[in-house]
Design a protein around this motif. Sequence first.
Motif, mmCIF file in Angstrom:
data_model
loop_
_atom_site.group_PDB
_atom_site.id
_atom_site.type_symbol
_atom_site.label_atom_id
_atom_site.label_comp_id
_atom_site.label_asym_id
_atom_site.label_seq_id
_atom_site.Cartn_x
_atom_site.Cartn_y
_atom_site.Cartn_z
ATOM 1 N N ARG A 115 0.876 -1.469 0.152
ATOM 2 C CA ARG A 115 0.085 0.058 -0.623
ATOM 3 C C ARG A 115 1.058 1.304 -0.328
ATOM 4 N NH1 ARG A 115 -3.664 3.170 4.085
ATOM 5 N NH2 ARG A 115 -5.449 3.713 2.999
ATOM 6 N N ARG A 157 -1.591 -0.633 -4.034
ATOM 7 C CA ARG A 157 -2.794 0.338 -4.554
ATOM 8 C C ARG A 157 -2.346 1.322 -3.824
ATOM 9 N NH1 ARG A 157 -8.038 -0.377 -3.623
ATOM 10 N NH2 ARG A 157 -9.260 1.186 -2.504
ATOM 11 N N VAL A 202 -2.859 5.090 -2.991
ATOM 12 C CA VAL A 202 -3.816 6.054 -2.512
ATOM 13 C C VAL A 202 -3.185 7.470 -2.145
ATOM 14 C CG1 VAL A 202 -5.453 6.353 -0.194
ATOM 15 C CG2 VAL A 202 -4.316 3.724 -0.565
ATOM 16 N N ALA A 224 -6.193 10.544 -9.247
ATOM 17 C CA ALA A 224 -6.820 9.537 -10.130
ATOM 18 C C ALA A 224 -6.637 9.377 -11.444
ATOM 19 C CB ALA A 224 -8.465 9.425 -9.956
ATOM 20 N N ASP A 234 -5.358 4.656 -7.046
ATOM 21 C CA ASP A 234 -6.712 3.337 -6.791
ATOM 22 C C ASP A 234 -7.602 4.360 -6.327
ATOM 23 O OD1 ASP A 234 -5.258 1.636 -8.526
ATOM 24 O OD2 ASP A 234 -3.789 1.532 -7.110
ATOM 25 N N GLU A 235 -6.991 4.653 -5.362
ATOM 26 C CA GLU A 235 -7.907 5.408 -4.362
ATOM 27 C C GLU A 235 -7.673 6.392 -3.414
ATOM 28 O OE1 GLU A 235 -8.124 3.216 -0.437
ATOM 29 O OE2 GLU A 235 -9.433 4.632 1.018
ATOM 30 N N ILE A 236 -8.713 7.745 -3.929
ATOM 31 C CA ILE A 236 -8.885 9.917 -3.330
ATOM 32 C C ILE A 236 -9.207 9.505 -2.033
ATOM 33 C CG2 ILE A 236 -8.393 10.226 -5.335
ATOM 34 C CD1 ILE A 236 -11.029 10.521 -6.200
ATOM 35 N N VAL A 237 -8.851 10.062 -1.232
ATOM 36 C CA VAL A 237 -8.928 10.978 0.343
ATOM 37 C C VAL A 237 -8.781 12.206 0.564
ATOM 38 C CG1 VAL A 237 -8.842 9.558 2.828
ATOM 39 C CG2 VAL A 237 -8.214 8.213 0.961
ATOM 40 N N SER A 247 -6.224 3.207 8.551
ATOM 41 C CA SER A 247 -6.748 3.246 7.137
ATOM 42 C C SER A 247 -6.404 1.700 6.692
ATOM 43 C CB SER A 247 -6.908 4.117 6.114
ATOM 44 O OG SER A 247 -5.454 4.600 6.087
ATOM 45 N N MET A 279 -15.013 9.045 -9.717
ATOM 46 C CA MET A 279 -14.296 8.529 -8.704
ATOM 47 C C MET A 279 -14.232 9.732 -8.161
ATOM 48 S SD MET A 279 -10.759 6.431 -8.816
ATOM 49 C CE MET A 279 -10.078 6.869 -7.476
ATOM 50 N N PRO A 324 -13.972 11.351 -3.902
ATOM 51 C CA PRO A 324 -12.787 11.214 -2.600
ATOM 52 C C PRO A 324 -13.521 10.062 -1.530
ATOM 53 C CG PRO A 324 -13.045 13.070 -3.883
ATOM 54 C CD PRO A 324 -14.109 12.494 -3.924
ATOM 55 N N VAL A 325 -12.989 9.505 -1.032
ATOM 56 C CA VAL A 325 -13.431 9.005 0.735
ATOM 57 C C VAL A 325 -13.710 10.168 1.762
ATOM 58 C CG1 VAL A 325 -13.526 7.386 2.508
ATOM 59 C CG2 VAL A 325 -12.029 6.424 -0.033
#
Lengths: 265, 319
Positions: free
Chosen positions: A2, A65, A67, A83, A88-91, A116, A206, A208-209
């Motif tokens: 990660r 992964r 982030v 992204a 793979d993930e945006i926060v 996380s 996508m 964001p979290v």
Amino acid sequence: MRIVVCVKEVLDPNAVNNLALAGKLRIGSDGRTLEVAAVPRLINAYDEQGMEIALRIRDAGNTCRIVAVSIGQDSQAILRHCAALGADEIVAIDPAGLELDCEAVAKVLAAYIKSSGGADLVLCGRQASDDDQGVVPVLLAEKLGIPAVLFARAAEVSGRTLSVTCVTADGDEVAQGALPALVTVSNEVGVPRFPTAKSKMAARKMAPVAVSLSGLGLSAADLAPSVELVRQQLPVVNGNCEFLKGPAAETARQLIDRLRADGVV
Amino acid sequence: MSVVVCSWGNVAERGIEEVLTAARAYSVAAGLPLHWAVAGMDRDAARALASRYGVAAVDAITHPKLQGFAPDALVEAFTQYCAKAQPALVLFNQTAASRLVAPRLASRLGAAVVTNVFALQHEAGVLQASATAYGGDTQVVYRMPSRINVVCLVPTTLAAEPAPSASEPACNQVDVDLGAIEERFKVSSAPKPEGPRLEDAEIIVSGGRGLGKADNLALVRDLASALGGMWGGSRPIVDEGWIDSSRQVGLTGKVTRPRLYVAVGISGASQHMAGCSAAKTIVAINKDPDAAIFRYASYGIVGDCLEVMPELIKAARGG
């Protein structure tokens, strides 16, 4: 593995610099912030190069992964850019209107990473092009209890071993250690890739979290600043230039004569 | 309570005399004794320098693990030292290495930390640190009310001034326990310095995008050689790939303080000036009479650098 890439939104440093060069840079009436109505905001270029290093690690065949995380009221645009580049993930962490100093930013990022699932590798730009401080990454590494390696131009992962090529005053230095680690990325990485039109389209979908400070168990009191920006000012430059005029051969001779008379050459 | 400067490696490190000067001024203003904590350094050489700069005491930290640059050992050693000495302000000469050590130490001590500082003020009992921001386009003043603060000083624009009268610094041996310390990152390939360093050059000629194309750098090299100096360039031409970043003068490149700095086709962005504004004499050659570089220059030539440089090379070689 990660990989967490920390990204900050900044005022376009080139636009700020152009205003400064044109003598049009102004400090706002609060005496602390720039008057920047016309200056676009974008991703800190060093952080974008952090994204680039993450993507190169993936390109090298490592399963990872990626982030991208940012603290800000409105960091959607730069997170979507990450992204589109391949995160793979945006926060998005909402600072709830608090003015965070570097220590507080590091606390928030550390709390997010711990809550996380941790990180094998944390990538940050060497500094943000607004305050130029460069201390958040190091404070963050300390809070995570991992080593920090600064000013990388390249990084390679092999199993649990990280090999980092760093820019130093004497040339490149290669340092090796075990993951997890934090690496700050310098501009010598080179121009980062551009997202494709297709990936931009996909990134638009996508979301964001959304993470809140209270969700991270942090209160305003935990994040009270210990460094306060009280004033911002423009540097005063002593303009005292003697202009040498005439044909090139003549000005060249004048200049060398002056420098010799001054004992400079 | 004290003001302490933390150093390691070479005693005569560039900038240390400027840092000791600023440290002494602040220690006088704050009414605190000035200490110099030296890790793994030649203590006699440090004591001689300390005496000239009015240092009250040299605190020598010696341990086999403090040879060379060993960040984990250094951070632990300075943490143990500060836990005992309880300084109010810990100062570092800002280098790539101290940009790692200083914030880590601050984190261990629960101290506030600020870098890029060029002035320290004692205002109503509180430290105020002036630092550059936006690549030097602005300056910010930070108020630091913490019980303990860590500051990295950039010596470029500071002047070294020995104390009015030399001191007789006490020399204290500081014992640290580094038994549990194992460096987490080890250098597997050290840089091989190639010849003289731009940072140490007395005369520098630098080129920028105003040269038009990479081929014209030959003139910059020739002019540097005619003046008996070294050559460099600005960040835009590094980004363009004309030159390697080891030649880059500026905030994120080399910070130089030559006797003479000749800027050719360089606009004078703050980012660049951070690497050369401490030059004693700056000469600017630029076709734009409004270029910012002329604000810093002692001598200016408004014109086509491709016409001026060959004449300068001739004039420098002749006579």
